[in-house]
Design an enzyme around this catalytic site. Structure first.
Site: not given
Length: 323
Positions: A192, A208
């Site tokens: 992301h 992440c």
């Protein structure tokens, strides 16, 4: 350090100093049998430059800039200081398809199907206690303008630090997921954007993979759902280019993204053995190998010449004995 860069990359000073900044790295794939893309660059810092800003300009992470420029002040390099921009890479081992993430170099490689190019981007990865996964997975969903629903574990961590989080953070500049997210088949993990550019190229996430917003904006429409994602941990990469064998070394981290204490000699040998195509065809300079491993600067350096075929060796010996 600069002399080492010139020797490693066989580039002229004029070529290095004339390099132009880029917003993203789209690089042509090398000829068959070769493994290196890009070129090292050298710039002269301006007064206002910092490694964080230069990294954003040249699509590099903070750790890459630090490793390539030991002894240079990351926050005030100084006007006129020569700064190495390490935009030359040995491609990661294994198939050149889909997305490959090498957590040891804080970097993602994307090999679009049917195109003779690779896109490569710096990443923020999981910090201590929140390691990024090592896995072979895929992109299972894509979301534009995602809302963030902090899991209970993260809300508890923030609450303990006196910084309570709401149960949902809507899209916008305060959203830590940035403008796009791509969900992985490993539950709970994403690729992301980020609202904190200083986290790119460091161990700052909860596992992440963070990207600069301009990078995730570029890659998002190119990557279809179902794309293979191979997440590896390879601090030592071997490759060929122009008839030579190269080694690129990064600081080892363990499979959870934490600093790793390893037998570097054994780790280098193990990495070499994975490249059966070159392991038995080289005259290795172990002194250079030791220097590269000690530097851990992420710069590909020539460490060997390919071993000539036996017939060529015999012919050469015969020519010496019978001129």
């Amino acid at each position: 350090m600069l002399s080492r860069v010139f020797a490693a990359c066989s580039l002229s000073i004029a070529a290095l100093l004339s390099a132009n900044p880029v917003s993203a790295l789209e690089l042509p794939l090398p000829p068959p049998g070769d493994d290196i893309v890009g070129q090292v660059q050298v710039i002269k810092a301006k007064y206002e430059d910092t490694f964080a800003d230069l990294g954003k300009t040249y699509d590099l992470g903070y750790q890459e800039m630090i490793a390539a420029n030991p002894g240079v002040d990351a926050w005030l390099p100084g006007t006129g200081t020569e700064v190495i921009i390490p935009t030359r890479f040995i491609l990661p081992p294994g198939p050149r398809e889909g997305i490959v993430i090498n957590i040891a170099e804080y970097r993602l490689y994307y090999f679009p199907k049917g195109k003779n190019v690779v896109y490569t981007y710096p990443l923020g990865i999981g910090r201590e206690g929140w390691g990024s996964p090592i896995a072979h997975t895929s992109i299972v969903a894509k979301t534009k303008d995602p809302a963030w629903y902090p899991p209970a574990s993260i809300r508890a961590e923030h609450a303990a630090d006196g910084d309570p989080l709401p149960t949902v953070i809507p899209p916008g500049p305060d959203n830590p997921l940035g403008p796009y997210k791509m969900s992985l088949g490993v539950p709970g993990y994403l690729i992301h954007g980020s609202n904190k550019k200083f986290g790119i190229g460091t161990r700052t996430s909860h596992g992440c993979f963070r990207m600069y917003n301009n990078d995730v904006t570029e890659i998002f429409p190119m990557v279809p759902v179902g794309t293979s994602v191979r997440i590896i941990n390879e601090p030592y990469k071997f490759g060929r280019a122009e008839g030579k064998i190269y080694l690129e070394a990064h600081t080892p981290i363990d499979d959870h993204g934490n600093p790793s204490v390893v037998d570097k000699h054994t780790a280098v040998i193990n990495a070499l053995l994975k490249r059966e195509d070159i392991a038995n065809q080289m005259q290795l300079d172990w002194n250079t190998v030791r220097d590269v491993v000690a530097a851990e600067d992420g710069l590909p350096v020539a460490i060997a010449q390919p071993t000539p075929p036996q017939s060529s060796v015999a012919a050469s010996e015969n020519a010496v004995q019978n001129p």
